[in-house]
Enzyme design. Structure first.
Site, mmCIF file in Angstrom:
data_model
loop_
_atom_site.group_PDB
_atom_site.id
_atom_site.type_symbol
_atom_site.label_atom_id
_atom_site.label_comp_id
_atom_site.label_asym_id
_atom_site.label_seq_id
_atom_site.Cartn_x
_atom_site.Cartn_y
_atom_site.Cartn_z
ATOM 1 N N SER A 34 0.799 -1.230 0.000
ATOM 2 C CA SER A 34 0.000 0.000 0.000
ATOM 3 C C SER A 34 0.825 1.270 0.000
ATOM 4 O O SER A 34 0.326 2.338 -0.362
ATOM 5 C CB SER A 34 -0.948 0.019 1.208
ATOM 6 N N ASP A 294 -3.644 8.282 7.309
ATOM 7 C CA ASP A 294 -4.472 7.400 8.124
ATOM 8 C C ASP A 294 -3.556 6.722 9.130
ATOM 9 O O ASP A 294 -2.392 7.088 9.250
ATOM 10 C CB ASP A 294 -5.278 6.405 7.268
ATOM 11 N N HIS A 297 -0.523 5.108 6.984
ATOM 12 C CA HIS A 297 0.120 5.647 5.784
ATOM 13 C C HIS A 297 0.449 7.121 5.900
ATOM 14 O O HIS A 297 -0.334 7.895 6.435
ATOM 15 C CB HIS A 297 -0.793 5.417 4.574
#
Length: 319
Positions: A34, A294, A297
């Site tokens: 991610s 978040d 991240h």
């Protein structure tokens, strides 16, 4: 010559200066999770997605793309710095084709890891499948550009890899299966072996010049072994990006941040993906004040800082 690097990002001014540097990098090719996924998870059946607001609110056009950030991720900044596109498209995004992928392509999938068992946790793309997509991409590139031009791109591209975090957070420390098989130290060695196998496979597919890899700790021994064992391969090992990220978290004000204890999205304590949504009233107004977007991240601004540091390392490598 080909360069393989595990990514991680000073500021726009520095990036603009780097962009003037004429490096022989015809394309950016991305593998990983991610931290570098530019939207592949949008096209698969998984609960781990970010193709909804407020993700992407600071991206060009203000629309979510599937990147786990309010804006861009490290490969995007690196691509732009080397005079290529300002963002690297996801391989599975139907809006793009081989003409777009000729200068950059992302095979990464949020939630994946070196360990295939990690990708099973949230039903994301395993690393072996990313490699299969890469092989498919090679064939498409040869058909599109011809053997000679395609070979030049594939052998001179910059390869970015970001993997390993999910193997511990989603897999080893969450699901008991691997804990029953391995101690933490044994699991580290297991991942190092998988990492080595992955690099050897990429090498066997034609990327055989300069390779730079960062993983942490035990990777340095694996790097030394590959340097000796693969003809024409030079690996640069560095932990400077990890150290920089750690310093940003420890001394955020030194890098222009106000908040590091919580993330911008929602309450900022544990949310990501669907728990980070535009209806949550606690989401911050200005993500530039925050190190994290978040709970897992970095923000666009943090990614910019980390990417620019990596670009500096790459410039030294190209000398």
């Amino acid at each position: 010559m080909a360069y393989l690097y595990t990514p991680w990002l000073l500021l726009t001014q520095i990036l603009l200066q780097v962009a003037k540097y004429e490096a022989e990098v015809p394309a950016i090719i991305v593998f990983g999770d991610s931290s570098v996924d530019s939207g592949n998870n949008n096209r698969i059946s998984t609960p781990l997605k970010s193709n909804f607001k407020p993700y992407g609110r600071d991206f060009a056009g203000g629309q979510p793309t599937g990147r786990f950030s309010n804006g861009r991720v490290p490969p995007d900044f690196i691509s732009e710095a080397f005079g290529l596109k300002p963002s690297v498209p996801a391989y599975l995004d139907p809006k793009y084709g081989i003409s777009d992928f000729a200068t950059g392509v992302c095979f990464a999938s949020a939630g994946t890891g070196y360990d295939t068992a990690t990708s099973d946790v949230l039903n994301v793309i395993p690393l072996w499948k990313e490699v299969e997509y890469y092989k498919e991409y090679q064939n498409k590139l040869r058909a599109y550009l011809g053997e000679a031009k395609a070979k030049k791109i594939l052998t001179e591209a910059l390869y970015l890899i970001s993997l390993g975090t999910n193997d511990f957070l989603e897999n080893y420390y969450t699901i008991p299966t691997r804990q029953m098989e391995f101690t933490v130290q044994q699991y580290e060695d297991f991942l190092i072996g998988l990492s080595e196998n992955f690099i050897r496979e990429i090498y066997s597919l034609g990327e055989h010049n300069n390779v730079a890899v960062e993983f942490n700790g035990k990777l340095s021994n694996m790097v030394a072994k590959l340097n000796q064992g693969l003809p024409g391969l030079r690996i640069l090992f560095t932990d400077k990006i990890y150290q920089l990220f750690y310093q940003i978290i420890k001394r955020p004000s030194s890098y222009g941040f106000d908040v590091t204890e919580v993330a911008c999205c929602a309450t900022g304590t544990f949310e990501m993906s669907y728990l980070c949504n535009e209806n949550n009233p606690y989401t911050c107004k200005d993500a530039n004040k925050y190190v994290f977007w978040d709970a897992f991240h970095p923000t666009d601004k943090t990614n910019k800082i980390l990417a620019a540091s990596l670009i500096g390392i790459l410039r030294e490598t190209f000398k």
